[in-house]
Design an enzyme around this catalytic site. Structure first.
Site, PDB file in Angstrom:
ATOM      1  N   CYS A  96       0.805  -1.332   0.075  1.00  0.00           N
ATOM      2  CA  CYS A  96      -0.009   0.139   0.003  1.00  0.00           C
ATOM      3  C   CYS A  96       0.695   1.202   0.076  1.00  0.00           C
ATOM      4  CB  CYS A  96      -0.907   0.038   1.341  1.00  0.00           C
ATOM      5  SG  CYS A  96      -1.815   1.429   1.369  1.00  0.00           S
ATOM      6  N   HIS A 152      -9.033  -3.803  -1.765  1.00  0.00           N
ATOM      7  CA  HIS A 152      -8.094  -3.043  -1.154  1.00  0.00           C
ATOM      8  C   HIS A 152      -8.484  -1.642  -1.160  1.00  0.00           C
ATOM      9  CE1 HIS A 152      -3.916  -2.282   0.367  1.00  0.00           C
ATOM     10  NE2 HIS A 152      -4.234  -0.989  -0.163  1.00  0.00           N
ATOM     11  N   GLU A 153      -8.770  -1.116  -2.306  1.00  0.00           N
ATOM     12  CA  GLU A 153      -9.344   0.337  -2.310  1.00  0.00           C
ATOM     13  C   GLU A 153     -10.425   0.678  -1.653  1.00  0.00           C
ATOM     14  OE1 GLU A 153      -6.920   2.131  -3.361  1.00  0.00           O
ATOM     15  OE2 GLU A 153      -5.773   0.457  -4.234  1.00  0.00           O
ATOM     16  N   HIS A 156     -10.196   1.264   1.926  1.00  0.00           N
ATOM     17  CA  HIS A 156      -9.684   2.727   2.097  1.00  0.00           C
ATOM     18  C   HIS A 156     -10.968   3.792   2.391  1.00  0.00           C
ATOM     19  CE1 HIS A 156      -5.406   2.796   1.895  1.00  0.00           C
ATOM     20  NE2 HIS A 156      -5.225   1.889   0.659  1.00  0.00           N
TER      21      HIS A 156
HETATM   22 ZN   LIG Z   1      -3.770   0.926   0.008  1.00  0.00          ZN
END
Ligand SMILES: [Zn+2]
Length: 184
Positions: A96, A152-153, A156
């Site tokens: 990341c 993953h995004e 966030h």
């Molecule tokens: Zn990330």
């Protein structure tokens, strides 16, 4: 464009939904994020650049496998909702931009379905400065690497960080030896 690194508190805030049509500053943000992600990775979420809004960019046009899954492998995801997680899980290595030099081996659902708003003429929007044409609640089924990057995004935007997913942290030496792909 400055990428925030952990423990900046914005990285653990839930991002706010965005109204369509986008405001001028949001359009500029997407263009700047696009320029940044091209140089540094395969995905970038707005909270990582200090804007707590439900926007992330996927940049996968350099991955040859991805064209089997999506016609246009560079796109913007706005107000996403993952509507399906497969029971089948996969283990992959993630990195990341907000955690420089950290790589984790993490289990996640292998396949997902995503609903989101987007700019349907993204290429022209980015390259020719065209006015954005919006597409609301587009649907996408994703697997393999694309599924992983989207998850993953997406995390966030929920203020969730990948180091708290119960994975295994790898050493730099592990990474050198593995030579696998990593998520940005
Ligand atoms: Zn990330």
């Amino acid at each position: 464009m400055k990428i925030l690194t952990y423990p900046n508190p914005i990285l653990e805030q839930v991002a706010k939904p965005v109204n369509i049509p986008l405001k001028e500053d949001e359009i500029d943000l997407i263009k700047e994020m696009w320029r940044a992600v091209q140089k540094i990775g395969v995905g970038l979420a707005a909270p990582q650049v200090g804007v707590s809004k439900q926007i992330f960019i996927i940049h996968m046009s350099e991955d040859s496998d991805i064209k089997k899954q999506v016609k246009e492998p560079d796109f913007v995801v706005i107000n996403p909702k993952i509507t399906f997680y497969s029971q089948l899980e996969a283990e992959m290595i993630e990195g990341c931009l907000s955690f420089p030099e950290e790589y984790w081996k993490i289990w996640r659902p292998a396949n997902i379905s995503l609903e989101y708003d987007t700019i349907s003429n993204f290429q022209d929007f980015i390259k020719q400065n065209a006015k954005p044409i919006y597409k609301k609640r587009k649907r996408l089924n994703a697997k393999e690497w694309l599924s992983r990057i989207i998850q993953h995004e997406y995390d966030h935007l929920q203020g969730k960080i990948f180091t708290k997913k119960g994975g295994i942290k790898l050493s730099k030496k592990d990474m050198e030896l593995l030579n696998e792909k990593v998520v940005d």
